[in-house]
Design a protein around this motif. Structure first.
Motif, PDB file in Angstrom:
ATOM      1  N   GLY A 124       0.435  -1.012  -0.115  1.00  0.00           N
ATOM      2  CA  GLY A 124      -0.106   0.123  -0.408  1.00  0.00           C
ATOM      3  C   GLY A 124       1.640   1.269  -0.291  1.00  0.00           C
ATOM      4  N   LEU A 125       2.034   1.157   0.852  1.00  0.00           N
ATOM      5  CA  LEU A 125       2.737   2.290   0.991  1.00  0.00           C
ATOM      6  C   LEU A 125       3.681   3.101  -0.482  1.00  0.00           C
ATOM      7  N   ILE A 126       3.209   1.552  -1.606  1.00  0.00           N
ATOM      8  CA  ILE A 126       4.416   1.804  -2.351  1.00  0.00           C
ATOM      9  C   ILE A 126       3.119   2.309  -3.332  1.00  0.00           C
ATOM     10  N   TYR A 127       2.110   2.083  -3.140  1.00  0.00           N
ATOM     11  CA  TYR A 127       0.752   2.413  -4.597  1.00  0.00           C
ATOM     12  C   TYR A 127       0.661   4.578  -3.788  1.00  0.00           C
ATOM     13  N   SER A 128       1.297   4.316  -2.665  1.00  0.00           N
ATOM     14  CA  SER A 128       0.227   5.648  -2.296  1.00  0.00           C
ATOM     15  C   SER A 128       1.955   6.798  -2.895  1.00  0.00           C
ATOM     16  N   ALA A 129       3.033   6.259  -2.924  1.00  0.00           N
ATOM     17  CA  ALA A 129       4.448   7.055  -2.901  1.00  0.00           C
ATOM     18  C   ALA A 129       4.102   7.211  -4.961  1.00  0.00           C
ATOM     19  N   LEU A 130       3.886   5.906  -5.531  1.00  0.00           N
ATOM     20  CA  LEU A 130       3.075   6.152  -6.945  1.00  0.00           C
ATOM     21  C   LEU A 130       2.347   7.036  -7.233  1.00  0.00           C
ATOM     22  N   GLY A 131       1.259   7.111  -6.487  1.00  0.00           N
ATOM     23  CA  GLY A 131       0.265   8.187  -6.873  1.00  0.00           C
ATOM     24  C   GLY A 131       0.820   9.842  -6.738  1.00  0.00           C
ATOM     25  N   LEU A 132       1.995   9.615  -6.108  1.00  0.00           N
ATOM     26  CA  LEU A 132       2.415  10.888  -5.219  1.00  0.00           C
ATOM     27  C   LEU A 132       2.971  10.972  -6.526  1.00  0.00           C
ATOM     28  N   ALA A 133       4.184  10.124  -6.729  1.00  0.00           N
ATOM     29  CA  ALA A 133       4.703  11.084  -8.341  1.00  0.00           C
ATOM     30  C   ALA A 133       4.810  10.908  -8.932  1.00  0.00           C
ATOM     31  N   ILE A 134       3.155  10.336  -9.902  1.00  0.00           N
ATOM     32  CA  ILE A 134       2.519   9.847 -11.450  1.00  0.00           C
ATOM     33  C   ILE A 134       1.798  11.534 -10.726  1.00  0.00           C
ATOM     34  N   SER A 135       1.740  12.183 -10.012  1.00  0.00           N
ATOM     35  CA  SER A 135       0.511  13.410  -9.956  1.00  0.00           C
ATOM     36  C   SER A 135       1.661  14.259 -11.026  1.00  0.00           C
ATOM     37  N   SER A 136       2.746  14.453 -10.648  1.00  0.00           N
ATOM     38  CA  SER A 136       4.030  15.101 -11.526  1.00  0.00           C
ATOM     39  C   SER A 136       4.176  14.992 -13.022  1.00  0.00           C
ATOM     40  N   ALA A 137       3.348  14.034 -13.233  1.00  0.00           N
ATOM     41  CA  ALA A 137       3.042  13.291 -14.576  1.00  0.00           C
ATOM     42  C   ALA A 137       4.360  13.861 -15.190  1.00  0.00           C
ATOM     43  N   ASN A 138       5.846  13.810 -14.467  1.00  0.00           N
ATOM     44  CA  ASN A 138       6.686  13.924 -15.533  1.00  0.00           C
ATOM     45  C   ASN A 138       7.532  13.217 -14.896  1.00  0.00           C
ATOM     46  N   PRO A 139       8.715  12.355 -16.006  1.00  0.00           N
ATOM     47  CA  PRO A 139       9.442  11.175 -15.421  1.00  0.00           C
ATOM     48  C   PRO A 139      10.562  11.462 -14.894  1.00  0.00           C
ATOM     49  N   LEU A 140      11.023  12.465 -15.154  1.00  0.00           N
ATOM     50  CA  LEU A 140      12.371  13.123 -13.494  1.00  0.00           C
ATOM     51  C   LEU A 140      11.759  13.285 -12.608  1.00  0.00           C
ATOM     52  N   THR A 141      10.846  13.800 -12.106  1.00  0.00           N
ATOM     53  CA  THR A 141      10.131  14.533 -11.204  1.00  0.00           C
ATOM     54  C   THR A 141       9.524  13.398 -10.462  1.00  0.00           C
ATOM     55  N   ALA A 142       9.226  12.316 -11.358  1.00  0.00           N
ATOM     56  CA  ALA A 142       8.424  10.885 -10.564  1.00  0.00           C
ATOM     57  C   ALA A 142       9.261  10.177 -10.233  1.00  0.00           C
ATOM     58  N   ALA A 143      10.192   9.931 -10.998  1.00  0.00           N
ATOM     59  CA  ALA A 143      11.254   8.811 -10.548  1.00  0.00           C
ATOM     60  C   ALA A 143      12.331   9.352  -9.788  1.00  0.00           C
ATOM     61  N   LEU A 144      12.573  10.629  -9.427  1.00  0.00           N
ATOM     62  CA  LEU A 144      12.885  11.551  -8.083  1.00  0.00           C
ATOM     63  C   LEU A 144      12.046  11.125  -6.449  1.00  0.00           C
ATOM     64  N   ILE A 145      10.994  11.396  -6.979  1.00  0.00           N
ATOM     65  CA  ILE A 145       9.857  11.079  -5.667  1.00  0.00           C
ATOM     66  C   ILE A 145      10.423   9.713  -5.358  1.00  0.00           C
ATOM     67  N   MET A 146      10.312   9.023  -5.951  1.00  0.00           N
ATOM     68  CA  MET A 146      10.454   7.593  -6.275  1.00  0.00           C
ATOM     69  C   MET A 146      11.527   6.957  -5.355  1.00  0.00           C
ATOM     70  N   LEU A 147      13.254   7.111  -6.425  1.00  0.00           N
ATOM     71  CA  LEU A 147      14.343   7.291  -5.475  1.00  0.00           C
ATOM     72  C   LEU A 147      14.022   7.792  -3.817  1.00  0.00           C
ATOM     73  N   CYS A 148      13.606   9.622  -3.349  1.00  0.00           N
ATOM     74  CA  CYS A 148      13.636   9.846  -1.947  1.00  0.00           C
ATOM     75  C   CYS A 148      12.808   8.372  -1.514  1.00  0.00           C
ATOM     76  N   PHE A 149      11.666   7.707  -1.983  1.00  0.00           N
ATOM     77  CA  PHE A 149      10.605   7.105  -0.798  1.00  0.00           C
ATOM     78  C   PHE A 149      11.342   5.743  -0.482  1.00  0.00           C
ATOM     79  N   GLY A 150      12.552   5.594  -0.961  1.00  0.00           N
ATOM     80  CA  GLY A 150      13.157   4.932  -1.226  1.00  0.00           C
ATOM     81  C   GLY A 150      14.516   4.174  -0.258  1.00  0.00           C
ATOM     82  N   ILE A 151      15.290   5.960  -0.272  1.00  0.00           N
ATOM     83  CA  ILE A 151      16.228   6.171   0.730  1.00  0.00           C
ATOM     84  C   ILE A 151      15.117   7.036   2.231  1.00  0.00           C
ATOM     85  N   GLY A 152      14.243   7.305   1.994  1.00  0.00           N
ATOM     86  CA  GLY A 152      13.596   7.015   2.831  1.00  0.00           C
ATOM     87  C   GLY A 152      12.832   6.133   3.582  1.00  0.00           C
TER      88      GLY A 152
END
Length: 199
Positions: A124-152
């Motif tokens: 569920g937490l990955i789904y929520s992070a992906l929801g936040l990431a794809i809300s940017s509709a920008n590949p680089l921003t979405a990748a950065l959000i998911m990377l930060c999620f992983g680092i967190g």
């Protein structure tokens, strides 16, 4: 911890496996980042862009709801999130069969590939992070959000790996579960408040 705690703890059970831990987490972070890139590419192709506030707000609300349901899921035996994760586990089964070839971890490449595959585990937490990431509709921003999620997730995951017994026991107690669940629900409410104030 619920998603990857088991494999993290198993990597720490044998002292000889600890040298593979950085490779495992490197693969896991790369997996999250690639998910962000792929979904960040797909949405613009569908005509959804960050400049469309209605879509951004809707995806942010989706993220907030999933986070709140994750917390409720920890308190109650049945929630709508269980059904969502059930669908995810159906897609996960072929990947799960692949992971068996890399357990126990025998090399850095095994650890890296295992982490890469484990990053696709339904959660569920990955789904929520992906929801936040794809809300940017920008590949680089979405990748950065998911990377930060992983680092967190690294502090908790490394704690489970190196101090599995000491960490897991209090967190699996009733008080520990309630505390974690309420913290996650509060995080979801904060995310919902942000979505409410999006323009």
């Amino acid at each position: 911890m619920g998603m990857c705690g088991g494999i993290g703890a198993s990597l720490g059970l044998n002292a000889s496996h600890k040298r593979f831990i950085p490779a495992y987490h490197g693969g896991r972070l790369l997996s999250y980042t690639l998910l962000g890139i792929v979904l960040g590419i797909v949405l613009p192709l569908l005509g959804i862009h960050a400049q469309m506030p209605r879509w951004s707000a809707a995806l942010r609300w989706f993220s907030a709801i999933i986070i709140i349901l994750t917390g409720i899921f920890m308190l109650l035996p049945a929630t709508p999130l269980r059904r969502l994760e059930r669908y995810g586990y159906t897609l996960w089964q072929p990947i799960a069969r692949l992971t068996r070839a890399f357990i126990p971890v025998r090399s850095h490449s095994d650890g890296f590939i295992l982490g890469l595959l484990w990053g696709l585990l339904p959660c569920g937490l990955i789904y929520s992070a992906l929801g936040l990431a794809i809300s940017s509709a920008n590949p680089l921003t979405a990748a950065l959000i998911m990377l930060c999620f992983g680092i967190g997730t690294l502090p908790s995951m490394l704690s489970v790996t190196f101090f599995s017994a000491a960490i897991i026991k209090p967190l699996t107690s009733d008080a520990g579960k309630i505390t974690l669940a309420l913290t996650i629900i509060a995080l979801g409410c904060w995310s919902a408040w942000q979505a409410l104030h999006m323009h």
